[in-house]
Design an enzyme around this catalytic site. Structure first.
Site, PDB file in Angstrom:
ATOM      1  N   PHE A 112       0.824  -1.212   0.000  1.00 22.41           N
ATOM      2  CA  PHE A 112       0.000   0.000   0.000  1.00 22.41           C
ATOM      3  C   PHE A 112       0.860   1.265   0.000  1.00 22.41           C
ATOM      4  O   PHE A 112       0.615   2.203  -0.764  1.00 22.41           O
ATOM      5  CB  PHE A 112      -0.911  -0.025   1.234  1.00 22.41           C
ATOM      6  CG  PHE A 112      -1.719   1.218   1.459  1.00 22.41           C
ATOM      7  CD1 PHE A 112      -2.988   1.357   0.921  1.00 22.41           C
ATOM      8  CD2 PHE A 112      -1.224   2.258   2.240  1.00 22.41           C
ATOM      9  CE1 PHE A 112      -3.741   2.500   1.138  1.00 22.41           C
ATOM     10  CE2 PHE A 112      -1.962   3.407   2.466  1.00 22.41           C
ATOM     11  CZ  PHE A 112      -3.231   3.524   1.908  1.00 22.41           C
ATOM     12  N   ASP A 113       1.877   1.302   0.848  1.00 23.38           N
ATOM     13  CA  ASP A 113       2.752   2.475   0.963  1.00 23.38           C
ATOM     14  C   ASP A 113       3.437   2.790  -0.370  1.00 23.38           C
ATOM     15  O   ASP A 113       3.464   3.932  -0.830  1.00 23.38           O
ATOM     16  CB  ASP A 113       3.837   2.239   2.011  1.00 23.38           C
ATOM     17  CG  ASP A 113       3.295   2.024   3.401  1.00 23.38           C
ATOM     18  OD1 ASP A 113       2.357   1.225   3.554  1.00 23.38           O
ATOM     19  OD2 ASP A 113       3.819   2.642   4.335  1.00 23.38           O
ATOM     20  N   THR A 114       4.016   1.746  -0.976  1.00 21.77           N
ATOM     21  CA  THR A 114       4.719   1.931  -2.234  1.00 21.77           C
ATOM     22  C   THR A 114       3.772   2.410  -3.321  1.00 21.77           C
ATOM     23  O   THR A 114       4.103   3.322  -4.099  1.00 21.77           O
ATOM     24  CB  THR A 114       5.391   0.618  -2.670  1.00 21.77           C
ATOM     25  OG1 THR A 114       6.303   0.185  -1.660  1.00 21.77           O
ATOM     26  CG2 THR A 114       6.145   0.799  -3.978  1.00 21.77           C
TER      27      THR A 114
END
Length: 281
Positions: free
Chosen positions: A193-195
């Site tokens: 999700f972060d990437t």
């Protein structure tokens, strides 16, 4: 949470999400420490939201108990696992100006939190990340996790042209209205999700601010390194295909404009010396 000062000027606010899964043994201590730190030193209205990712232990009981004891703590319960799912759920419903998250183990030094969110509150940047790979960071962790982290971020640079240095550090923030625009285009509900958020931001010309952090590895980390690495590689392949086909372009991303007169400025020294700005919805 959106408060005004004595002159009737609205104060910008931050919501900090702490995603948890079966963390009953450390939750009270970590949230208590975070709450005390923010009450003592953070100059903006804030809310701490515990996002329970379908825990099967006493995490939810501890979380609801904390909401009764601490005035700025709230809790949300999700019936499905996934850190990305929890962040997307809470951030999408937030009324704060800036949304952030940090890991429950508080591996990242809390003194980095105001430098993390200040550029977003001032209008200088759109997203902010803590970086363990910044040359001024102070990091204590084992060689295996160091190797995996550096290798992954090198792959992101080579494969996706990433200009950010540390996609995986659990210490990030984003302007809420920017996240609302990007959220429908984020598919991952777990660790990638972060990437995905960062790649979408970069593809759409948004400004990502990096903060060097003090970080100490948590020996009790629940992250399955091998499984996470495989999922990350699959996510990278999907994002590469999306880039080639133009599906990473997001219409109507909020852009920076001049700061309004009815929003208070940042405290002296809280951010870099830039002209204050606001954001159109």
């Amino acid at each position: 949470m959106n408060e005004t000062n004595a002159g009737g000027v609205r104060r910008r606010s931050v919501e900090i999400v702490v995603p948890v899964y079966n963390e009953a043994h450390v939750l009270a201590g970590s949230i208590g420490r975070l709450h005390a730190y923010l009450e003592d030193s953070f100059p903006f209205p804030f809310r701490i939201t515990i996002a329970d990712n379908a825990s099967t232990d006493a995490t939810w009981t501890v979380a609801t108990g904390l909401t009764l004891r601490l005035p700025h703590v709230h809790a949300r319960r999700l019936e499905e696992k996934g850190r990305g799912r929890a962040l997307k759920h809470v951030w999408s419903r937030s009324t704060a100006d800036v949304v952030a998250y940090m890991d429950v183990d508080l591996s990242t030094g809390l003194d980095g939190f105001l430098p993390l969110v200040a550029p977003l509150l001032s209008g200088h940047s759109d997203l902010a990340i803590g970086s363990r790979l910044h040359r001024q960071s102070a990091v204590i962790r084992g060689p295996k996790r160091e190797f995996v982290s550096r290798s992954y971020n090198l792959l992101l640079k080579a494969g996706l042209g990433a200009r950010f240095s540390d996609a995986q550090c659990g210490f990030k923030a984003v302007r809420t209205e920017v996240f609302h625009a990007l959220a429908p285009h984020i598919e991952d509900t777990a660790w990638f999700f972060d990437t995905e958020l960062l790649v979408l931001a970069q593809r759409n010309g948004l400004r990502v601010h990096e903060v060097p952090v003090d970080w100490v590895d948590d020996p009790d980390s629940r992250v399955d390194i091998v499984r996470t690495a495989v999922d990350d590689l699959k996510g990278m392949a999907r994002m590469l295909r999306a880039t080639v086909t133009g599906r990473t372009r997001v219409p109507a991303v909020p852009r920076r404009t001049t700061v309004p007169q009815n929003v208070t400025a940042l405290p002296t020294g809280a951010a870099t010396a830039v002209e204050p700005m606001e954001y159109a919805s």
